[in-house]
Design an enzyme around this catalytic site. Sequence first.
Site, PDB file in Angstrom:
ATOM      1  N   GLY A 241       0.803  -1.215   0.000  1.00 48.60           N
ATOM      2  CA  GLY A 241       0.000   0.000   0.000  1.00 48.60           C
ATOM      3  C   GLY A 241       0.832   1.260   0.000  1.00 48.60           C
ATOM      4  O   GLY A 241       1.633   1.466   0.900  1.00 48.60           O
ATOM      5  N   SER A 242       0.668   2.131  -0.989  1.00 45.87           N
ATOM      6  CA  SER A 242       1.569   3.270  -1.106  1.00 45.87           C
ATOM      7  C   SER A 242       1.085   4.234  -2.186  1.00 45.87           C
ATOM      8  O   SER A 242      -0.037   4.125  -2.672  1.00 45.87           O
ATOM      9  CB  SER A 242       2.977   2.767  -1.433  1.00 45.87           C
ATOM     10  OG  SER A 242       2.918   1.795  -2.456  1.00 45.87           O
TER      11      SER A 242
END
Length: 217
Positions: A182-183
């Site tokens: 997640g980013s």
Amino acid sequence: MNGTYPHPIVAREGWPFLAIAVVVAALASLLGGWWSLPFWLVAIFILQFFRDPPRAVPGDGYTVVSPADGRVVAVEPTRDPYLERDAIKISVFMNVFNVHSNRSPVDGEVRKRWYNPGRFFNAALDKASAENERNALWLHTSAGADITCVQIAGLIARRILCYVKEGDRVARGQRFGFIRFGSRVDVYVPQDATLKTALGDKVFATSTVIAELPHRG
């Protein structure tokens, strides 16, 4: 850095995680039968997270492609904090179901690299650009323009990986890094670039064109 990536199906960053998950699931199958199902689901999740499919590269040296899979959460005029110039920022948010391999948005040379330790806010929030852990690249393109590409850690992500250094040449779609779990990736393009994407668009690394650089001279 060689632009040919030798592991186009499963990213090498995922091999240890996938191997552990499969071994645990196999042992659970031997010991518990159908009780092993949750372990196999975890292994499948890890496999999809670390998938890294090959992509066709569109356009030419004036084309800016998306550096990541995900959803466009910002398209706005702003100040590029790295090159200290007015620019347009295009931000792509990756959730845990997106491919997390990062690809170069342009053809060019890495002029400078910055790493900033920081916090771990939700990467979909605008303040993540300024406050989260991040790694930025100044890319001077073959078209004579300057692009800033910033990898930003998210709420769950705890490791930004970047495999290029100052002086390296990169090509559109070339794999240069990875962010785990997640980013977000921000791209700063010149003010006179022609935008090819909009807020809310779903984009794919390498194959989606997000901007066209101006033809100067």
